[in-house]
Enzyme design. Structure first.
Site, PDB file in Angstrom:
ATOM      1  N   TYR A 191      -5.105  -6.188  -2.859  1.00 30.60           N
ATOM      2  CA  TYR A 191      -6.322  -7.386  -2.166  1.00 30.60           C
ATOM      3  C   TYR A 191      -7.503  -5.999  -1.060  1.00 30.60           C
ATOM      4  O   TYR A 191      -8.362  -6.047  -1.184  1.00 30.60           O
ATOM      5  CB  TYR A 191      -5.767  -7.858  -1.207  1.00 30.60           C
ATOM      6  CG  TYR A 191      -6.362  -8.947  -0.593  1.00 30.60           C
ATOM      7  CD1 TYR A 191      -7.269  -9.400  -0.587  1.00 30.60           C
ATOM      8  CD2 TYR A 191      -6.254  -8.203   1.148  1.00 30.60           C
ATOM      9  CE1 TYR A 191      -7.931 -10.364   0.292  1.00 30.60           C
ATOM     10  CE2 TYR A 191      -7.677  -8.718   1.778  1.00 30.60           C
ATOM     11  CZ  TYR A 191      -8.196  -9.607   1.409  1.00 30.60           C
ATOM     12  OH  TYR A 191      -8.688 -10.571   1.702  1.00 30.60           O
ATOM     13  N   LYS A 195     -10.832  -5.466  -0.667  1.00 29.11           N
ATOM     14  CA  LYS A 195     -12.321  -5.483   0.568  1.00 29.11           C
ATOM     15  C   LYS A 195     -13.140  -4.129   1.203  1.00 29.11           C
ATOM     16  O   LYS A 195     -13.842  -3.974   1.551  1.00 29.11           O
ATOM     17  CB  LYS A 195     -11.231  -6.277   0.853  1.00 29.11           C
ATOM     18  CG  LYS A 195     -10.444  -7.482   0.949  1.00 29.11           C
ATOM     19  CD  LYS A 195     -12.602  -8.465   0.882  1.00 29.11           C
ATOM     20  CE  LYS A 195     -11.970  -9.670   0.927  1.00 29.11           C
ATOM     21  NZ  LYS A 195     -13.345 -11.107  -0.011  1.00 29.11           N
TER      22      LYS A 195
END
Length: 328
Positions: A191, A195
């Site tokens: 993840y 980002k």
């Protein structure tokens, strides 16, 4: 007495510079006024996206919400319409897969056709996290997350910006990153890179799109208490939960209000909690400060505070590794 006088002079000077910084930020910021503007929001059927749409509807905007599930979109549309301040406002919903480039292009074209104009504001709120340990997760999970969080944003922004430039619209693009745009933790290896990429894209576009008069901002929320967070916790390793601690999080509505407040102040990098704020000021790169004095003071605090926190997080992981070996 002279020493105290010197301290007062220094503190007074810092205060004056801080106030001047705040005035300059407000004076140079483009006015945030979504009234009668076309606001295009991905991930608009639930969570942050829907909450942002509601805040914009309260301010008189015309709304397009985009997501995959039509049933959820229709429910969100009805709720958003209930917050409109005028019968003239238009709210439309479009079922589209933001991870598919052709679908993204068609969705934006449909929105332009139905509203009769190119979006002036674009918010990319679609995203998800699938936590797990690096060696236990399939590469497919990493590809899926990058496709959704990064390319799902890129496809929308690329198409929207081309439409803005082609129509000579001095638009506004708002990307949604995360606190994890600025740090990495165990359990988020699939993840965090997505980002970080969002932050890199925002920082690059903030500079480049000035050539066309297009503003770019990026929002770094912490934990958002949304349906996505509940799904995330199903696979999140216990060690990750231990490091995160008792993070109460914020509701989508609180996050949306913080985002709108940041845009209204003219902020480029927007946060809504103290942890994200400290990471922002301590690793801001080329991002403009929101207040030079306050950001600099908080950056110094962060550099000191993060040392014991990093030691703590690392020690938890080391002990976790030892317990795994002993159990095997």
């Amino acid at each position: 007495m002279s020493a105290w006088y010197t301290v007062l002079i220094v503190l007074g000077s810092i205060l004056v510079v801080g106030v001047i910084g705040e005035i300059v930020l407000r004076a140079t910021a483009r006015k945030f006024d979504p009234k009668n503007k076309h606001c295009y929001i991905t991930g608009g059927s639930t969570g942050l996206g829907k909450a942002v749409a509601i805040e914009l509807a309260k301010r008189g905007a015309h709304i397009t919400i985009v997501a995959r599930r039509l049933e959820e979109l229709n429910k969100a549309k009805t709720e958003i319409e209930s917050h409109c301040t005028s019968n003239c406002q238009k709210v439309i919903c479009i079922s589209s897969d933001c991870t598919d480039h052709d679908s993204t292009v068609k969705a934006l074209d449909e929105a332009i056709e139905k509203h009769g104009k190119v979006p002036e504001y674009v918010f990319t709120c679609a995203g998800a996290s699938y936590p797990g340990l690096f060696i236990e997760q399939s590469v497919d999970v990493f590809e899926k997350n990058m496709k959704l969080n990064y390319f799902g944003t890129l496809y929308t922004v690329h198409q929207a910006v081309n439409k803005m430039v082609g129509s000579n619209i001095k638009g506004n693009v708002v990307l949604v990153g995360s606190t994890l745009s600025m740090l990495g933790l165990i359990g988020y290896s699939q993840y965090t890179p997505t980002k970080f990429a969002i932050r890199g894209l925002a920082e690059s576009l903030r500079n480049e799109l000035k050539a066309y008069g297009i503003n770019v901002s990026v929002y770094f929320p912490g934990t958002i208490l949304s349906p996505g967070f509940e799904t995330e916790n199903l696979t999140k390793p216990q060690i990750t939960k231990d490091i995160e601690g008792a993070d109460s999080g914020l509701s989508p509505e609180q996050c949306a209000k913080a985002l709108i407040k940041g845009l209204s102040r003219g902020e480029v990098a927007i946060t809504s909690d103290i942890i994200s704020l400290l990471f922002r000021v301590s690793s801001r790169g080329m991002m403009p400060t929101n207040n030079f004095v306050l950001d600099s003071i908080l950056a110094f605090v962060a550099w000191i505070a993060f040392i014991p926190w990093r030691w703590y997080a690392d020690s938890l992981v080391v002990n976790y590794g030892k317990s795994m070996l002993s159990n095997n």
